[in-house]
Design a protein around this motif. Structure first.
Motif, PDB file in Angstrom:
ATOM      1  N   GLY A  75      29.634  61.570  45.878  1.00  0.00           N
ATOM      2  CA  GLY A  75      28.567  61.078  45.015  1.00  0.00           C
ATOM      3  C   GLY A  75      28.995  59.858  44.219  1.00  0.00           C
ATOM      4  O   GLY A  75      28.252  58.877  44.112  1.00  0.00           O
TER       5      GLY A  75
ATOM      6  N   SER B 298      26.017  51.202  45.742  1.00  0.00           N
ATOM      7  CA  SER B 298      24.826  50.491  45.284  1.00  0.00           C
ATOM      8  C   SER B 298      25.183  49.456  44.228  1.00  0.00           C
ATOM      9  O   SER B 298      24.598  48.353  44.196  1.00  0.00           O
ATOM     10  N   GLN B 299      26.139  49.771  43.375  1.00  0.00           N
ATOM     11  CA  GLN B 299      26.566  48.825  42.342  1.00  0.00           C
ATOM     12  C   GLN B 299      27.275  47.620  42.952  1.00  0.00           C
ATOM     13  O   GLN B 299      27.042  46.476  42.544  1.00  0.00           O
TER      14      GLN B 299
ATOM     15  N   LEU C  59      27.332  56.047  44.551  1.00  0.00           N
ATOM     16  CA  LEU C  59      26.853  55.278  43.399  1.00  0.00           C
ATOM     17  C   LEU C  59      27.519  53.910  43.353  1.00  0.00           C
ATOM     18  O   LEU C  59      26.871  52.890  43.123  1.00  0.00           O
TER      19      LEU C  59
ATOM     20  N   ALA D 122      23.116  59.339  46.416  1.00  0.00           N
ATOM     21  CA  ALA D 122      24.269  60.119  45.960  1.00  0.00           C
ATOM     22  C   ALA D 122      23.886  61.580  45.776  1.00  0.00           C
ATOM     23  O   ALA D 122      24.618  62.492  46.202  1.00  0.00           O
ATOM     24  N   LEU D 123      22.739  61.818  45.158  1.00  0.00           N
ATOM     25  CA  LEU D 123      22.291  63.196  44.953  1.00  0.00           C
ATOM     26  C   LEU D 123      22.041  63.891  46.289  1.00  0.00           C
ATOM     27  O   LEU D 123      22.438  65.047  46.480  1.00  0.00           O
TER      28      LEU D 123
ATOM     29  N   ALA E  50      32.435  54.066  39.530  1.00  0.00           N
ATOM     30  CA  ALA E  50      31.014  54.275  39.262  1.00  0.00           C
ATOM     31  C   ALA E  50      30.703  54.057  37.787  1.00  0.00           C
ATOM     32  O   ALA E  50      29.678  53.450  37.443  1.00  0.00           O
TER      33      ALA E  50
ATOM     34  N   ARG F 128      21.407  56.243  43.251  1.00  0.00           N
ATOM     35  CA  ARG F 128      21.439  57.558  42.605  1.00  0.00           C
ATOM     36  C   ARG F 128      20.769  58.621  43.484  1.00  0.00           C
ATOM     37  O   ARG F 128      21.251  59.751  43.587  1.00  0.00           O
ATOM     38  N   ARG F 129      19.652  58.248  44.111  1.00  0.00           N
ATOM     39  CA  ARG F 129      18.988  59.206  45.004  1.00  0.00           C
ATOM     40  C   ARG F 129      19.856  59.545  46.214  1.00  0.00           C
ATOM     41  O   ARG F 129      19.956  60.708  46.619  1.00  0.00           O
TER      42      ARG F 129
ATOM     43  N   GLY G 182      28.461  51.026  36.362  1.00  0.00           N
ATOM     44  CA  GLY G 182      27.330  51.310  35.495  1.00  0.00           C
ATOM     45  C   GLY G 182      27.384  50.524  34.197  1.00  0.00           C
ATOM     46  O   GLY G 182      26.358  50.053  33.690  1.00  0.00           O
TER      47      GLY G 182
ATOM     48  N   LEU H 128      19.935  50.335  42.269  1.00  0.00           N
ATOM     49  CA  LEU H 128      20.728  51.333  41.549  1.00  0.00           C
ATOM     50  C   LEU H 128      20.046  52.702  41.602  1.00  0.00           C
ATOM     51  O   LEU H 128      20.709  53.735  41.758  1.00  0.00           O
ATOM     52  N   LYS H 129      18.719  52.711  41.495  1.00  0.00           N
ATOM     53  CA  LYS H 129      17.984  53.972  41.612  1.00  0.00           C
ATOM     54  C   LYS H 129      18.128  54.555  43.012  1.00  0.00           C
ATOM     55  O   LYS H 129      18.281  55.771  43.180  1.00  0.00           O
TER      56      LYS H 129
END
Length: 420
Positions: free
Chosen positions: A137, A144-145, A141, A103-104, A198, A100-101, A202, A96-97
């Protein structure tokens, strides 16, 4: 005295569980695809042709960028499916981290590329271009989920996220167009719609913690490899439309583009099989029987699609554009069904290669694309086949290429299993 279970009865429960899981995921993915088609229908009726062309181009960019989401999903599902012992929660958190990276990073790239997109796509709306970043983005996310849910075999929750993708796009994207038919409204709706899965993902995966920086870096490294392989697949699966546009006349390239709608339907039809079987392919890379059965399932659905196109060609033509405009395509829709089904088999084998971390898969696909480009350039570019003959030859060449690549990749996986 307890009743004994016969050998014939033993596999019944696993088979039932598989069918139930496959049905749940198939329904979720069907809702997603139908809702996405619904958004397209609203767009074509609510937007003027120039704006519809613009939103189609932006959707194309999202499709390219979404390969990163698919790469995250594949790497996440593989890592969780092959994980043994404790630490699954920390591994899920690392995925998940990593999402996020990624996506950013993609959002930053999109924002920096805004001037390029404006020039390349001839779109005047800066707002619409800027909204690509948050939309992509949200999709990244979600990737990954989905990987965590798929690798953990949480099929009902996975199907719920897939459903929310379609519902978000149709309700918010389509709703925005119904309220105010404009390019900006469509992109605002799409960006909000991409946030729905997303947020749901989450919520379903709340509480994950413990992922280390080293684990995050490992996920990202594997994601790069998986994304490259998937990018190669999507490039070869969509190259035929470009070849048709470049090498056929306008009318017959239009026929080919309409036929590709059939091919894409046959490509996406068995995707739920890939989603369900991928974790087991990753956890049991030497199980060639499982891969063969999955190929048989995908091919079986393809046979049904081809028979449907053979029996009901007029209905197929009516769905893809109408007999008045695309009537001459009717007798050949089954050829496009074969092409789409062939690429569905190739897609399954590509995911099997990712599951087994076969490093040569992407290279083989790129080589196949080059060979296909040279072949079509010779046959169509020199006038050996023109008109409707050119359409038939091109679709036959793409089908042959997909099947040969499938056989080559599958044989490579088999050899690697023997070597291990």
């Amino acid at each position: 005295m307890s009743a004994e279970t016969t050998p014939e009865q033993e596999p019944a429960a696993p088979r039932f569980a598989f069918l139930r899981s496959a049905t749940v995921v198939a329904v979720g993915m069907a809702v997603m695809n139908v809702a996405a088609y619904g958004f397209t229908l609203i767009g074509v009726h609510r937007l003027v042709p120039e704006q519809f062309g613009a939103i189609t181009a932006l959707l194309g960019l999202l499709l390219i960028g979404n390969v990163a989401s698919l790469g995250l999903q594949a790497s996440g599902a593989r890592r969780l499916a092959t994980h043994t012992g404790e630490g699954a929660a920390a591994l899920a958190d690392a995925m998940l981290k990593a999402g996020r990276r990624a996506a950013l990073g993609l959002m930053v790239v999109c924002l920096l590329a805004t001037p390029l997109f404006i020039w390349l796509l001839h779109i005047d709306s800066v707002v619409a271009i800027l909204l690509l970043a948050p939309t992509l983005g949200g999709l990244t996310l979600m990737g990954s989920q989905l990987g965590v849910l798929q690798g953990s075999q949480r099929w009902t929750e996975l199907a719920a996220v897939y459903t929310s993708v379609g519902v978000g796009r149709l309700a918010l994207g389509g709703g925005a167009l119904l309220i105010h038919p404009s390019l900006d409204a469509a992109m605002i709706g799409l960006a909000l719609g991409a946030a729905v899965p997303a947020l749901l993902g989450g919520f379903l995966l709340r509480g994950s913690a413990g992922g280390t920086s080293a684990q995050v870096k490992e996920v990202l490294r594997e994601t790069v490899h998986g994304t490259h392989t998937l990018l190669a697949f999507f490039a070869i699966a969509n190259a035929d439309v470009l070849f048709a546009r470049a090498l056929l006349d306008g009318r017959h390239s239009g026929y080919y583009a309409a036929g590709v709608i059939v091919a894409k339907a046959c490509l996406f039809l068995p995707q739920f099989v890939i989603v369900i079987v991928f974790p087991s392919l990753a956890s049991s890379p030497g199980d060639t029987l499982r891969l063969r059965r999955a190929i048989q399932a995908v091919a079986g659905l393809g046979v049904c699609a081809v028979l449907g196109a053979l029996i009901l060609p007029d209905l197929v033509v009516a769905v893809i554009g109408g007999k008045e405009d695309y009537g001459p395509l009717g007798p050949y829709t089954w050829l496009f069904a074969i092409a789409g089904s062939s690429y569905a088999v190739l897609q399954l084998v590509v995911y099997a290669a990712i599951a087994q971390q076969e490093k040569r898969a992407a290279l083989l696909i790129w080589i196949g694309l080059v060979v296909l480009a040279i072949g079509t350039g010779i046959v169509l570019g020199t006038g050996i086949a023109t008109g409707m003959d050119g359409v038939k030859v091109l679709v036959a060449m793409t089908s042959t290429c997909a099947l040969l690549l499938s056989a080559g990749l599958a044989a490579g996986l088999h050899r690697q299993t023997i070597d291990n």
